[in-house]
Design an enzyme around this catalytic site. Structure first.
Site, PDB file in Angstrom:
ATOM      1  N   GLY A 281      35.772  14.524  31.393  1.00  0.00           N
ATOM      2  CA  GLY A 281      34.889  14.888  30.294  1.00  0.00           C
ATOM      3  C   GLY A 281      34.107  16.174  30.445  1.00  0.00           C
ATOM      4  O   GLY A 281      33.306  16.508  29.573  1.00  0.00           O
ATOM      5  N   CYS A 394      50.977  22.870   4.582  1.00  0.00           N
ATOM      6  CA  CYS A 394      50.598  22.651   3.191  1.00  0.00           C
ATOM      7  C   CYS A 394      49.293  21.888   3.079  1.00  0.00           C
ATOM      8  O   CYS A 394      49.257  20.767   2.557  1.00  0.00           O
ATOM      9  CB  CYS A 394      51.714  21.905   2.484  1.00  0.00           C
ATOM     10  SG  CYS A 394      53.226  22.841   2.537  1.00  0.00           S
ATOM     11  N   TYR A 424      44.875  19.420  25.126  1.00  0.00           N
ATOM     12  CA  TYR A 424      44.871  18.697  23.846  1.00  0.00           C
ATOM     13  C   TYR A 424      45.416  19.535  22.685  1.00  0.00           C
ATOM     14  O   TYR A 424      45.016  19.325  21.541  1.00  0.00           O
ATOM     15  CB  TYR A 424      43.459  18.168  23.533  1.00  0.00           C
ATOM     16  CG  TYR A 424      42.929  17.275  24.633  1.00  0.00           C
ATOM     17  CD1 TYR A 424      43.523  16.043  24.897  1.00  0.00           C
ATOM     18  CD2 TYR A 424      41.875  17.680  25.454  1.00  0.00           C
ATOM     19  CE1 TYR A 424      43.068  15.241  25.930  1.00  0.00           C
ATOM     20  CE2 TYR A 424      41.418  16.885  26.486  1.00  0.00           C
ATOM     21  CZ  TYR A 424      42.017  15.661  26.724  1.00  0.00           C
ATOM     22  OH  TYR A 424      41.579  14.875  27.748  1.00  0.00           O
TER      23      TYR A 424
HETATM   24  N1  LLP Z   1      39.643   9.801  31.864  1.00  0.00           N
HETATM   25  C1  LLP Z   1      39.707   9.023  30.780  1.00  0.00           C
HETATM   26  C2  LLP Z   1      39.660   7.567  30.960  1.00  0.00           C
HETATM   27  C3  LLP Z   1      39.812   9.577  29.506  1.00  0.00           C
HETATM   28  O1  LLP Z   1      39.861   8.788  28.437  1.00  0.00           O
HETATM   29  C4  LLP Z   1      39.845  10.987  29.361  1.00  0.00           C
HETATM   30  C5  LLP Z   1      39.961  11.600  28.047  1.00  0.00           C
HETATM   31  C6  LLP Z   1      39.805  11.763  30.522  1.00  0.00           C
HETATM   32  C7  LLP Z   1      39.693  11.141  31.759  1.00  0.00           C
HETATM   33  C8  LLP Z   1      39.873  13.273  30.486  1.00  0.00           C
HETATM   34  O2  LLP Z   1      38.855  13.829  29.761  1.00  0.00           O
HETATM   35  P1  LLP Z   1      38.666  15.432  29.796  1.00  0.00           P
HETATM   36  O3  LLP Z   1      38.240  15.806  31.188  1.00  0.00           O
HETATM   37  O4  LLP Z   1      39.967  16.058  29.456  1.00  0.00           O
HETATM   38  O5  LLP Z   1      37.625  15.697  28.777  1.00  0.00           O
HETATM   39  N2  LLP Z   1      41.580  14.848  22.151  1.00  0.00           N
HETATM   40  C9  LLP Z   1      40.189  15.125  22.437  1.00  0.00           C
HETATM   41  C10 LLP Z   1      39.790  14.624  23.801  1.00  0.00           C
HETATM   42  C11 LLP Z   1      40.073  13.167  23.999  1.00  0.00           C
HETATM   43  C12 LLP Z   1      39.782  12.750  25.400  1.00  0.00           C
HETATM   44  C13 LLP Z   1      40.308  11.386  25.654  1.00  0.00           C
HETATM   45  N3  LLP Z   1      40.061  10.924  26.991  1.00  0.00           N
HETATM   46  C14 LLP Z   1      39.941  16.616  22.311  1.00  0.00           C
HETATM   47  O6  LLP Z   1      40.873  17.337  21.980  1.00  0.00           O
HETATM   48  O7  LLP Z   1      38.835  17.059  22.500  1.00  0.00           O
END
Ligand code: LLP
Length: 466
Positions: A281, A394, A424
């Site tokens: 996150g 579109c 993403y």
């Molecule tokens: N661990 C778990 C359990 C997760 O659900 C996620 C992301 C991560 C790690 C990695 O999170 P990161 O470090 O990449 O923020 N599609 C959205 C983000 C969805 C994240 C879902 N879970 C976007 O494009 O911002």
């Protein structure tokens, strides 16, 4: 580089799910400059005005691989992966979150840099195993893993399955036992951090699909049940509080509450669970207004919080793991587009249409996300013009970059690039309007290679069996 702007007046406070504040309204100063905060490490503008990455001009990449294309800086990816690994050291584990972007090449890089991998579907697991990642370094996530997926993960010998519900506790235990195995598991809890009190997309408040709430003793009950099942070896507690987070206070609250549960488990069962996972996150810079933390700062902050909380609870400090996805891959890639049309709308803005759009980057439409953009096939000293970069789909919501400045002499045939699209974007790409998903081209030391090829019309028609 161009900066995001909101000349149409103040935006509604924070409509971004990730809770970022609105970007600067200041017009761009030098549109030829490339802010290292948002561009991959080896990106630079050459003396001829053409932007290069890994030593290769984008014009050459466009010619060889076509546009749109995701261009990924392998050296930068490895640097960032290594920085996370080094920051957390030997007493912690870094699991790269494959959902951000996964391919076999990426798995091999992670393997070589000593990172583990978090997967959340059979497809991601298959990719990891196909690339030769050792199963014990894989964590399997998801709020509704199918029995087939669970069986495959258990058979493969994944290092951990993160349990997300009471039903799954029983399901995984049953499958492991029937295979004569004892599966190492963590239990994902929601620690009850409220979205409106912190700046992030919440996945830690109770009213949502992930995890088991700490509230009302539910998480404690989950541990109680899991400890009784022969098919499971409970190794720890998992918490993921959200995504694109800049403020560490949410992690602090989460760590405090996770350690509180470890203490309750110790008091009730006499068992000290050896691991905690604080999820991913961590935010990255999409525009020059974002100021992300460095991995070593994050590691220091998290380790200190956990150590302090454990000392207070008289617990041995558990092994910490984290799951960054975006923070590793996000900044390492940009999307290269060719400008198709430039349409000035009097008194409003200029619409710049590119040869991709919401099919290769859904984040702007989905989250109102902000991006930067630059002219990369040449330098220009023309006056800045306010643009909206849109795709060819579109839908009027097919926006790639909502508000930015590009040089006023921008013309069809110019190449523009949107940085920080490593996470993403390809992983959430679609075939909307039967768009062909772009390739991922990795570049390193003057050499480029396709790691995910461009889709073809044959690919589309192969699925169409009616
Ligand atoms: N661990 C778990 C359990 C997760 O659900 C996620 C992301 C991560 C790690 C990695 O999170 P990161 O470090 O990449 O923020 N599609 C959205 C983000 C969805 C994240 C879902 N879970 C976007 O494009 O911002």
């Amino acid at each position: 580089m161009s900066r995001s702007a909101h000349p149409a007046g103040p935006r509604h406070a924070d409509v971004l799910p990730e809770g970022r504040s609105a970007a600067s309204t200041a017009p761009a100063e030098d549109l030829n400059a490339l802010d290292p905060k948002v561009w991959a490490h080896t990106v630079a503008r050459g003396a001829d005005g053409v932007v290069t990455v890994g030593g290769l001009p984008v014009t050459q990449l466009a010619e060889e691989y076509g546009t749109p294309a995701y261009v990924l800086d392998e050296a930068d990816f490895r640097d960032r992966a290594r920085a996370w690994r080094t920051a957390f050291g030997a007493d912690a584990d870094v699991f790269y979150a494959g959902k951000a972007f996964l391919s076999r090449a990426v798995v091999r890089w992670l393997d070589e840099e000593g990172l583990n991998l978090d997967v959340c579907s059979g497809g991601e697991l298959a990719t990891a195993l196909a690339a030769g990642m050792s199963a014990e370094r894989i964590a399997f996530h998801g709020n509704n893993k199918s029995p087939e997926e669970i069986e495959r993960a258990v058979r493969a010998g994944v290092g951990r399955i993160v349990l997300d519900s009471f039903q799954e506790i029983v399901r995984v235990a049953h499958i492991a036992q029937s295979l004569g195995k004892r599966q190492r598991v963590q239990i994902r809890i929601t620690v009850g951090v409220e979205a409106h009190t912190h700046e992030f997309i919440a996945t830690a408040h109770e009213d949502q699909k992930f995890g088991i709430p700490l509230a009302g003793g539910q998480a404690a009950e989950a541990v109680r049940r899991a400890l009784q099942l022969d098919g499971l070896e409970v190794i720890g507690i998992h918490s993921h509080i959200g995504s694109q987070i800049f403020d560490m206070s949410g992690f602090e609250v989460a760590a405090h509450r996770v350690v509180g549960l470890l203490k309750d488990v110790r008091d009730e069962h006499g068992v000290e669970l050896p691991e905690i996972d604080l999820g991913g996150g961590l935010g990255i810079a999409y525009t020059s207004d974002d100021d992300p933390r460095e991995p070593h700062e994050i590691a220091k902050a998290l380790t200190e919080i956990v150590t302090r909380e454990c000392e207070a609870a008289r617990l041995a400090t558990p092994r910490i793991s984290v799951e960054p996805g975006r923070a590793i891959v996000g900044p390492t890639a940009f999307t290269l587009y060719e400008v198709g049309t430039v349409k000035p709308l009097d008194g409003l803005r200029t619409y710049v249409s590119v040869d991709g759009g919401m099919s290769d980057n859904i984040r702007t439409a989905l989250y109102d996300a902000e991006y930067s953009v630059a002219l990369v096939s040449r330098a220009s000293d023309a006056e800045p013009m306010l643009v909206r970069v849109v795709g060819k789909h579109c839908e009027s919501g097919d926006i790639v970059v909502k508000d930015a400045f590009l040089p006023g002499d921008l013309a069809p045939g110019d190449l523009i690039a949107v940085p920080a699209t490593g996470a993403y974007c390809r992983s959430m790409a679609s075939n909307y309007n039967h768009a062909l998903r772009p390739p991922v081209v990795s570049v390193r030391d003057g050499e480029a290679r396709v790691i995910v090829r461009r889709e073809t019309e044959e690919d589309l028609l192969r699925l169409d069996v009616g």
